[in-house]
Motif scaffolding. Structure first.
Motif, PDB file in Angstrom:
ATOM      1  N   HIS A 127       0.817  -1.220   0.000  1.00 19.84           N
ATOM      2  CA  HIS A 127       0.000   0.000   0.000  1.00 19.84           C
ATOM      3  C   HIS A 127       0.849   1.268   0.000  1.00 19.84           C
ATOM      4  N   TYR A 128       1.847   1.271  -0.862  1.00 23.71           N
ATOM      5  CA  TYR A 128       2.682   2.465  -0.973  1.00 23.71           C
ATOM      6  C   TYR A 128       1.988   3.523  -1.841  1.00 23.71           C
ATOM      7  N   ASN A 129       2.391   4.771  -1.599  1.00 22.19           N
ATOM      8  CA  ASN A 129       1.878   5.907  -2.387  1.00 22.19           C
ATOM      9  C   ASN A 129       2.758   6.113  -3.618  1.00 22.19           C
ATOM     10  N   VAL A 130       2.110   6.387  -4.728  1.00 23.45           N
ATOM     11  CA  VAL A 130       2.846   6.530  -5.981  1.00 23.45           C
ATOM     12  C   VAL A 130       2.473   7.842  -6.680  1.00 23.45           C
ATOM     13  N   PHE A 131       3.477   8.477  -7.267  1.00 23.51           N
ATOM     14  CA  PHE A 131       3.256   9.677  -8.090  1.00 23.51           C
ATOM     15  C   PHE A 131       3.758   9.360  -9.504  1.00 23.51           C
ATOM     16  N   LEU A 132       2.988   9.772 -10.510  1.00 26.55           N
ATOM     17  CA  LEU A 132       3.378   9.527 -11.899  1.00 26.55           C
ATOM     18  C   LEU A 132       3.700  10.849 -12.569  1.00 26.55           C
ATOM     19  N   LEU A 133       4.900  10.958 -13.107  1.00 25.99           N
ATOM     20  CA  LEU A 133       5.273  12.190 -13.809  1.00 25.99           C
ATOM     21  C   LEU A 133       5.822  11.843 -15.187  1.00 25.99           C
ATOM     22  N   GLY A 134       5.125  12.308 -16.232  1.00 24.65           N
ATOM     23  CA  GLY A 134       5.686  12.146 -17.569  1.00 24.65           C
ATOM     24  C   GLY A 134       4.701  11.676 -18.603  1.00 24.65           C
ATOM     25  N   ALA A 135       5.152  11.653 -19.843  1.00 20.82           N
ATOM     26  CA  ALA A 135       4.426  11.214 -21.039  1.00 20.82           C
ATOM     27  C   ALA A 135       3.293  12.195 -21.406  1.00 20.82           C
ATOM     28  N   HIS A 136       2.637  11.891 -22.520  1.00 16.90           N
ATOM     29  CA  HIS A 136       1.511  12.728 -22.958  1.00 16.90           C
ATOM     30  C   HIS A 136       0.316  12.467 -22.049  1.00 16.90           C
ATOM     31  N   GLU A 137      -0.565  13.461 -21.949  1.00 15.75           N
ATOM     32  CA  GLU A 137      -1.697  13.383 -21.023  1.00 15.75           C
ATOM     33  C   GLU A 137      -2.537  12.109 -21.235  1.00 15.75           C
ATOM     34  N   ASN A 138      -2.822  11.766 -22.493  1.00 19.92           N
ATOM     35  CA  ASN A 138      -3.672  10.583 -22.734  1.00 19.92           C
ATOM     36  C   ASN A 138      -2.980   9.298 -22.286  1.00 19.92           C
ATOM     37  N   VAL A 139      -1.656   9.239 -22.520  1.00 17.15           N
ATOM     38  CA  VAL A 139      -0.877   8.066 -22.088  1.00 17.15           C
ATOM     39  C   VAL A 139      -0.900   7.990 -20.555  1.00 17.15           C
ATOM     40  N   LEU A 140      -0.657   9.126 -19.944  1.00 14.46           N
ATOM     41  CA  LEU A 140      -0.625   9.203 -18.478  1.00 14.46           C
ATOM     42  C   LEU A 140      -1.952   8.729 -17.871  1.00 14.46           C
ATOM     43  N   GLN A 141      -3.053   9.209 -18.454  1.00 11.48           N
ATOM     44  CA  GLN A 141      -4.373   8.836 -17.919  1.00 11.48           C
ATOM     45  C   GLN A 141      -4.627   7.342 -18.083  1.00 11.48           C
ATOM     46  N   THR A 142      -4.179   6.779 -19.227  1.00 10.87           N
ATOM     47  CA  THR A 142      -4.357   5.331 -19.434  1.00 10.87           C
ATOM     48  C   THR A 142      -3.551   4.555 -18.399  1.00 10.87           C
ATOM     49  N   VAL A 143      -2.301   5.001 -18.159  1.00 10.42           N
ATOM     50  CA  VAL A 143      -1.447   4.318 -17.179  1.00 10.42           C
ATOM     51  C   VAL A 143      -2.103   4.388 -15.795  1.00 10.42           C
ATOM     52  N   LYS A 144      -2.621   5.552 -15.477  1.00 10.98           N
ATOM     53  CA  LYS A 144      -3.256   5.762 -14.173  1.00 10.98           C
ATOM     54  C   LYS A 144      -4.430   4.777 -14.002  1.00 10.98           C
ATOM     55  N   ARG A 159      -2.009   3.650  -3.814  1.00 12.08           N
ATOM     56  CA  ARG A 159      -2.702   4.937  -3.782  1.00 12.08           C
ATOM     57  C   ARG A 159      -1.928   5.888  -4.684  1.00 12.08           C
ATOM     58  N   ILE A 160      -2.550   6.322  -5.778  1.00 12.57           N
ATOM     59  CA  ILE A 160      -1.889   7.285  -6.655  1.00 12.57           C
ATOM     60  C   ILE A 160      -2.131   8.667  -6.067  1.00 12.57           C
ATOM     61  N   VAL A 161      -1.052   9.262  -5.566  1.00  5.71           N
ATOM     62  CA  VAL A 161      -1.219  10.537  -4.857  1.00  5.71           C
ATOM     63  C   VAL A 161      -1.030  11.745  -5.769  1.00  5.71           C
ATOM     64  N   GLY A 162      -0.755  11.479  -7.039  1.00  4.27           N
ATOM     65  CA  GLY A 162      -0.634  12.582  -7.983  1.00  4.27           C
ATOM     66  C   GLY A 162      -0.118  12.101  -9.327  1.00  4.27           C
ATOM     67  N   ALA A 163      -0.454  12.871 -10.364  1.00  2.00           N
ATOM     68  CA  ALA A 163       0.022  12.527 -11.709  1.00  2.00           C
ATOM     69  C   ALA A 163       0.099  13.817 -12.520  1.00  2.00           C
ATOM     70  N   HIS A 164       1.159  13.937 -13.281  1.00  5.16           N
ATOM     71  CA  HIS A 164       1.290  15.108 -14.144  1.00  5.16           C
ATOM     72  C   HIS A 164       1.960  14.677 -15.446  1.00  5.16           C
ATOM     73  N   ASN A 165       1.481  15.212 -16.573  1.00  2.46           N
ATOM     74  CA  ASN A 165       2.102  14.823 -17.849  1.00  2.46           C
ATOM     75  C   ASN A 165       3.505  15.431 -17.956  1.00  2.46           C
ATOM     76  N   GLY A 166       4.237  14.973 -18.951  1.00  2.00           N
ATOM     77  CA  GLY A 166       5.645  15.353 -19.052  1.00  2.00           C
ATOM     78  C   GLY A 166       5.899  16.585 -19.905  1.00  2.00           C
ATOM     79  N   TYR A 167       4.837  17.311 -20.233  1.00  2.00           N
ATOM     80  CA  TYR A 167       5.020  18.482 -21.093  1.00  2.00           C
ATOM     81  C   TYR A 167       4.685  19.748 -20.290  1.00  2.00           C
ATOM     82  N   PHE A 168       5.673  20.182 -19.549  1.00  2.00           N
ATOM     83  CA  PHE A 168       5.497  21.338 -18.673  1.00  2.00           C
ATOM     84  C   PHE A 168       6.711  22.245 -18.814  1.00  2.00           C
ATOM     85  N   ASN A 169       6.553  23.447 -18.333  1.00  2.00           N
ATOM     86  CA  ASN A 169       7.640  24.414 -18.350  1.00  2.00           C
ATOM     87  C   ASN A 169       8.678  24.024 -17.279  1.00  2.00           C
ATOM     88  N   TRP A 170       9.913  23.921 -17.714  1.00  2.00           N
ATOM     89  CA  TRP A 170      10.989  23.453 -16.829  1.00  2.00           C
ATOM     90  C   TRP A 170      11.105  24.307 -15.566  1.00  2.00           C
TER      91      TRP A 170
END
Ligand code: UDP
Length: 244
Positions: free
Chosen positions: A101-118, A129-140
């Motif tokens: 039951h670890y917490n996981v955060f997903l960062l990266g890929a295109h939004e549709n890919v990310l949502q499918t993975v989620k 528990r997915i505690v957050g997810a953000h696609n990989g196309y953001f301002n550095w």
């Protein structure tokens, strides 16, 4: 812990199972861990780019991602047990996280890919528990992502921004986090989502996964030019005799 130096990069002497147990222990002890799974292309990139070499050296552990690394280590009479890829480590970590039951955060890929993975993780690993997810196309320069990871306090953050972006991002932001595993997993989100297929077992058994990927994504050929250079460096090192 035993390490094997290959062209200036210290690889951890481990197999996948031991490595995942090690990461589990560090999660339980609330230690911060930066994992780089390095393949021959990355070794060459690091040799060409001192800043990237420096980033890689900030990792807690560097594992052998790719048969080329394992073969080269064997050739230099300093063998590594087996390859420990980003993708395989990610799958094992998901299984672990599901059980514990670890917490996981997903960062990266295109939004549709990310949502499918989620969604796939939610269905196949209900203990996570997915505690957050953000696609990989953001301002550095955008600090919001690091901030949301900081407050979500994930045990594991998968960073799928491709090489070398993912390693650079982790190295730059690591100071913001108190604990957790941060691992660059390249195109793994695409593989899990099914947008990119991993080589069938047949190709993997023959150690020709890289060739399969080249056939499927011919645009990768330029990156693969690093491979003959890697072989050349290894042969040169071999001819120099046993290294220190
Ligand atoms: N990617 C991203 N942000 C970027 C560039 C790439 O999130 O600015 C993602 C991309 O969508 C893909 C992954 O990073 O999911 C790169 O995959 P690749 O197979 O190139 O990984 P590598 O072989 O570099 O590890």
């Amino acid at each position: 812990m035993k390490q094997v130096d290959l062209l200036g990069i210290p690889f951890l002497y481990t197999n996948l199972q031991q490595f995942v147990s090690l990461l589990d222990k560090r999660i339980q002890q609330k230690e911060k861990t930066f994992v780089v799974t390095a393949n021959p292309e990355m070794v060459i990139l690091a040799r060409d780019d001192a800043a990237f070499m420096n980033v890689i050296h900030q990792a807690t552990y560097i594992t052998a991602d790719g048969i080329g690394i394992v073969k080269a280590a064997g050739l230099l009479k300093n063998p590594l047990p087996e390859r420990v890829t980003g993708y395989d480590t990610m799958l094992q970590l998901l299984t672990l996280a599901n059980e514990k039951h670890y917490n996981v955060f997903l960062l990266g890929a295109h939004e549709n890919v990310l949502q499918t993975v989620k969604t796939k993780i939610e269905i196949n690993y209900p203990g996570i528990r997915i505690v957050g997810a953000h696609n990989g196309y953001f301002n550095w320069e955008d600090n919001n992502i690091a901030e949301s990871i900081k407050s979500a306090k994930p045990d594991i953050t998968f960073v799928a921004l491709g090489v070398p972006r993912q390693e650079k991002w982790i190295a730059e932001n690591l100071h913001s986090f108190k604990h957790g595993v941060f691992i660059g997993v390249g195109g793994s989100f695409d593989v899990i989502a099914g947008t990119v297929k991993r080589a069938p077992a047949f190709w993997q058994k023959l150690n020709l996964e890289w060739f399969y990927r080249l056939l499927k994504q011919p645009s990768r050929w330029r990156r693969m030019l690093a491979l003959p250079r890697f072989v050349l460096y290894i042969v040169k090192q071999k001819m120099k005799g046993p290294s220190s």
